[in-house]
Design an enzyme around this catalytic site. Sequence first.
Site, PDB file in Angstrom:
ATOM      1  N   GLY A 137       0.806  -1.208   0.000  1.00  0.00           N
ATOM      2  CA  GLY A 137       0.000   0.000   0.000  1.00  0.00           C
ATOM      3  C   GLY A 137       0.845   1.266   0.000  1.00  0.00           C
ATOM      4  O   GLY A 137       1.897   1.335  -0.638  1.00  0.00           O
ATOM      5  N   SER A 138       0.412   2.250   0.768  1.00  0.00           N
ATOM      6  CA  SER A 138       1.029   3.582   0.715  1.00  0.00           C
ATOM      7  C   SER A 138       2.460   3.622   1.229  1.00  0.00           C
ATOM      8  O   SER A 138       3.199   4.572   0.944  1.00  0.00           O
ATOM      9  CB  SER A 138       0.183   4.577   1.507  1.00  0.00           C
ATOM     10  OG  SER A 138      -1.082   4.731   0.894  1.00  0.00           O
ATOM     11  N   THR A 139       2.897   2.600   2.007  1.00  0.00           N
ATOM     12  CA  THR A 139       4.286   2.596   2.479  1.00  0.00           C
ATOM     13  C   THR A 139       5.265   2.398   1.327  1.00  0.00           C
ATOM     14  O   THR A 139       6.467   2.622   1.490  1.00  0.00           O
ATOM     15  CB  THR A 139       4.501   1.489   3.526  1.00  0.00           C
ATOM     16  OG1 THR A 139       4.069   0.235   2.990  1.00  0.00           O
ATOM     17  CG2 THR A 139       3.746   1.794   4.802  1.00  0.00           C
TER      18      THR A 139
END
Length: 619
Positions: A334-336
């Site tokens: 995801g956003s990481t």
Amino acid sequence: MPTSVPPGSFDRRHRTVVTMDTQRTKPQKKARKTLNKHPKRGGTTPYFRLILVWGVLFASSLVLAGNLYHLQVVHSSELLRRARQQQTTYVNPYIPRRQVVDRNDNVLAIDRQVYTLYVHPNQFKSDSEAETVATDVAKILARPTADITDLFIDGFKNKKSGIRLAPALSEEIADKLKKLRANGLDLVREYSRLYPQENVVADVVGYVDIDRRGQAGIEYSQEQLLERSAQTIKFRKTGNGALLSDRIPEGFVHGEDWKLQLTLDTRLQRAARVALREQMQKFSAQRGGVIVMDVQDGSILSLVSEPSYNPNEYFNSDVNSFRNWLLADLYEPGSTFKPINIAIALEEQVIQPNDVFPDPDTIKVGGWSIRNAEKEDNLSLSITGILQHSSNVGMVQVMQRLKPDVYYNWLQKLGIGKTVGIDLPFEARGQLKNQAKFVSSPIEPATASFGQGFSLTPIQLVQLHAALANGGKLVTPHVVRGLIDSQGQLQQPSLPQPRTVFSPKTTQTLVEMLETVVLQGSGKASQVLGYRIGGKTGTAQKANTSSRGYHSGAVITSFVGMMPIEAPRYVVLAIVDEPKGIAYGSTVAAPIVKSVMDSLISIERIPPSQPIPKVSPSP
């Protein structure tokens, strides 16, 4: 000569003489006749007897000489071998596994002498004796008296024997049992692996089974380093079987003292586990994990996976607990992963740090609508703003400037689809779709821009963020520091050379951007007073492997942070699977990272980045 006497003489003297002569003469004649007759009867002469005796002696001497020749010449080597075999014994000494210690020499695993208690109820003389012994045994073992009594009496009535009652008893308990001097109790001495820290480091150390073979953790992956060489030793012994003390080789009792030292810090490991458990309980999460790594050399200071287990009682644990899911399970980051994509775009010079992109609520890609996780009134965002607000739409526009085949090559260069090569077992290989599909379908690069459509392990995400922190080098994560002896000599295993993937200029730009995420964006919950922290939150949908879609309402929250920003040294990842309630990376994972960093600062004595303001006492 005797005087002849005329016949009929009555002279007494002459008659007597005649009579005596007659008696002497008759036996002599008989003897001569007997001697003369022996040869005719087949008898042996004394000469023949003598020859026979000498012949027998000579023949015996020949036989003995021949036998001696066979023994001393023909069969000498075989007889010598058999004699030495009878005079020699071979011993396979018990060689304990090496100790496992942490970076501060705290013992994590060690061999110890234990006892297993067997009961032979058929040796009890009566029910009353069985009941008495059961009461004493139950008291020593701290077990219910009724259970032990029922077992003993039932065994006595059914003439049972060899019941394994209690394994791995300490020497102290064994001594108490010996003092009972009771019939039917049998203590068998064995060796067992003891893990003094119990579940604190179980995720890394693992355990050994009843056959003393490693089944998880470094007990499994580093078996060759933990097993000492068990060389067979030859002894000479006397005729009664006693070993000759002067023949015992030097170092038979006292062997080498090497220990396997890990990079873990038990204090940090314990602190990370406490912080993780608190958040998991608060959000009723399914599982979670924390990883702390030194970005310069890849050494792991802490690796915590929940739920965990007690390796001293592994047989009472759920087998799923033995798998360290931070290494063995894949997930979509995801956003990481967004900072990694920004670094790729900067390296390819398709964007500049000051570029601005429009930020509508949704964007259409190949017939698919992609939207931001939260609606915001941002007409446009800079690259830094995209990271601060974790904009999916902004990331899609950034990566659309990069040719799909170039993007795909970068993902391969970073190792997506491969393992990181950590020295722990059962690491899973990441998944990346084939290049033809990735290049031909516009939606694939678009979803990859915000960390979906491919998968990796949490340990690989830590490796990638470490590359941002250390100037662009991929280092190999590892938990084994090496073999160390009592004198402090260290034998370190060889590790792959770090591989440069990003330029220092690019990574410095990213580090500064990630600091703003903590100061002004979604990572505020990770702030530590007086210290410069950088990081990125992540709230990823959880993939459903059966339907090739995503679980409804199921997410994996995470936060990956680095510190201190002025000279990044540590990366900390917290990840929580399927938390309930208002669950985001900012609310669930970021507070865990803050707590771990607080402990890290104290343990490593990291000086503050700036003066810490003094808090005035309340009036």
